[in-house]
Design a protein around this motif. Structure first.
Motif, short mmCIF file in Angstrom:
data_model
loop_
_atom_site.label_atom_id
_atom_site.label_comp_id
_atom_site.label_asym_id
_atom_site.label_seq_id
_atom_site.Cartn_x
_atom_site.Cartn_y
_atom_site.Cartn_z
N PHE A 4 19.14 -29.79 34.66
CA PHE A 4 18.94 -29.09 33.38
C PHE A 4 18.06 -27.86 33.57
N LYS A 5 17.01 -28.04 34.39
CA LYS A 5 16.13 -26.90 34.65
C LYS A 5 16.87 -25.80 35.39
N TRP A 6 17.74 -26.21 36.32
CA TRP A 6 18.56 -25.23 37.04
C TRP A 6 19.43 -24.45 36.06
N ARG A 7 20.04 -25.20 35.14
CA ARG A 7 20.93 -24.56 34.16
C ARG A 7 20.15 -23.57 33.29
N ASP A 8 18.95 -24.01 32.86
CA ASP A 8 18.12 -23.12 32.02
C ASP A 8 17.71 -21.86 32.77
N SER A 9 17.38 -22.03 34.05
CA SER A 9 16.96 -20.85 34.83
C SER A 9 18.12 -19.87 34.97
N LEU A 10 19.31 -20.43 35.16
CA LEU A 10 20.49 -19.54 35.29
C LEU A 10 20.77 -18.83 33.99
N LEU A 11 20.67 -19.58 32.88
CA LEU A 11 20.89 -18.95 31.56
C LEU A 11 19.87 -17.85 31.33
N GLU A 12 18.64 -18.14 31.69
CA GLU A 12 17.54 -17.18 31.52
C GLU A 12 17.83 -15.91 32.33
N LEU A 13 18.38 -16.12 33.51
CA LEU A 13 18.67 -14.99 34.40
C LEU A 13 19.76 -14.09 33.81
N PHE A 14 20.80 -14.72 33.25
CA PHE A 14 21.94 -13.94 32.76
C PHE A 14 21.83 -13.54 31.30
N PHE A 15 21.12 -14.34 30.49
CA PHE A 15 21.01 -14.02 29.05
C PHE A 15 19.55 -14.04 28.60
N PRO A 16 18.69 -13.25 29.21
CA PRO A 16 17.26 -13.37 28.90
C PRO A 16 16.91 -13.05 27.46
N SER A 17 17.59 -12.05 26.86
CA SER A 17 17.18 -11.61 25.52
C SER A 17 17.43 -12.67 24.46
N TYR A 98 21.91 1.88 19.32
CA TYR A 98 22.20 2.73 20.47
C TYR A 98 22.12 2.02 21.83
N ASN A 99 21.49 0.86 21.88
CA ASN A 99 21.34 0.18 23.17
C ASN A 99 22.14 -1.12 23.27
N GLU A 100 23.20 -1.20 22.44
CA GLU A 100 24.14 -2.32 22.53
C GLU A 100 23.52 -3.70 22.26
N LYS A 101 22.41 -3.75 21.54
CA LYS A 101 21.80 -5.05 21.22
C LYS A 101 22.48 -5.62 19.97
N LYS A 102 23.77 -5.94 20.13
CA LYS A 102 24.54 -6.40 18.97
C LYS A 102 24.03 -7.73 18.43
N GLU A 103 23.37 -8.53 19.30
CA GLU A 103 22.89 -9.84 18.84
C GLU A 103 21.77 -9.71 17.79
N PHE A 104 21.18 -8.51 17.64
CA PHE A 104 20.16 -8.33 16.61
C PHE A 104 20.78 -8.38 15.20
N ALA A 105 22.10 -8.28 15.11
CA ALA A 105 22.75 -8.36 13.79
C ALA A 105 22.35 -9.65 13.09
N PHE A 106 22.15 -10.71 13.86
CA PHE A 106 21.85 -11.98 13.19
C PHE A 106 20.47 -12.01 12.53
N PRO A 107 19.37 -11.77 13.29
CA PRO A 107 18.08 -11.80 12.58
C PRO A 107 17.97 -10.73 11.49
N GLN A 145 27.47 -0.61 13.17
CA GLN A 145 26.33 -1.52 12.98
C GLN A 145 26.28 -2.09 11.57
N SER A 146 26.71 -1.31 10.58
CA SER A 146 26.67 -1.80 9.20
C SER A 146 27.67 -2.94 8.98
N LEU A 147 28.81 -2.87 9.67
CA LEU A 147 29.80 -3.95 9.56
C LEU A 147 29.24 -5.24 10.18
N LEU A 148 28.57 -5.13 11.32
CA LEU A 148 28.00 -6.33 11.96
C LEU A 148 26.96 -6.98 11.03
N LEU A 149 26.15 -6.15 10.38
CA LEU A 149 25.14 -6.68 9.44
C LEU A 149 25.82 -7.29 8.22
#
Ligand SMILES: [Zn+2]
Ligand SMILES: [Zn+2]
Length: 260
Positions: A4-17, A98-107, A145-149
């Protein structure tokens, strides 16, 4: 290290944000807090609830007269915003656009929906529309960006999303150098109603990332009013603020974020 720790480290490496709060950059250990950590979520909700804003355009007034909406004339538009357009709140929207942080649409969308509920208008809205981008701009950026929001807000408020009901007709290059009054005049007639949804007699919520002079939202409102919309509301992530408020807020750590 177990698997599980291995999996978390890999996730952290590829999806840190995904596991880091985009506001305070603390690690969101539980990972279930609407995209920002519980402490930042609480602080932003406090700003939304407690800081005085103009009831018409959403400008953060700190109790002073609003300088922003005096050119709005007869419009039925009423706008609310979540936070002042400065500090980390400005950086967030910049990264989102401008920096492709599309996941910010959620918060961001989640907190915008919260603001709509605070305004007491959630029950009055029939449908939600994003402010469309000029088509060349959307192709260049790859997303609106307005559509994502608007998608997040429609889901939170459980209202229909009318994504293509407005079209942007043309683009004005000179917009940023114009004054408040000129911007309102310059954007008059910039949007067209596509007639694929029935706005007649309905109340619409427009979604945009920020409000400056309000010229864009006013132009959309004008188009929708002509199509028979009864009332038009606007929700944006950020709005302008008075200098008095800025002084008060500078003591708040939102405005001075440490480097990562
Ligand atoms: Zn945080
Ligand atoms: Zn105002």
């Amino acid at each position: 290290m177990n698997c599980f720790k291995w999996r978390d480290s890999l996730l952290e490496l590829f999806f840190p944000s995904k596991s880091i709060c985009p506001i305070c950059w603390q690690k969101d250990l539980e990972g279930k807090y609407q995209g920002v950590c519980p402490s930042c979520l609480k602080k932003i909700m406090e700003i939304t609830r407690e800081v005085e804003t103009c009831p018409r355009c959403g400008y953060f007034t700190a109790g002073e007269a609003c300088p922003n909406c005096r050119y709005w004339a007869e419009s039925v538009l009423t706008v609310g915003s979540v936070v002042p357009y400065d500090g980390v709140f400005k950086e967030l929207i910049h990264d989102f656009k401008y920096n492709e942080k599309k996941e910010f649409a959620f918060p961001l969308g989640y907190l915008m929906a919260y603001r709509v509920k605070e305004m007491g208008i959630a029950e009055k809205i029939h449908a939600i529309m994003p402010v469309p981008l000029y088509i060349g701009r959307e192709i260049e950026r790859g997303y609106n960006q307005s559509l994502l929001l608007a998608k997040v807000i429609a889901k939170e408020l459980q209202k229909p999303l009318w994504r293509d009901a407005l079209e942007r007709k043309h683009f004005h290059h000179t917009q940023t150098i114009l004054g408040r009054k000129e911007r309102v005049e310059n954007l008059a007639g910039a949007f067209e109603y596509a007639r694929n949804e029935d706005v007649n007699g309905n109340s619409i919520l427009l979604v945009d990332d920020i409000i400056t002079t309000g010229a864009t939202l006013l132009s959309c409102t004008n188009t929708l009013q002509k199509a028979g919309a009864q009332q038009v509301y606007g929700i944006t992530w950020a709005a302008g603020y008075s200098l008095k408020l800025l002084k008060e807020m500078q003591e708040n750590n939102f405005f001075h974020r440490e480097g990562r």
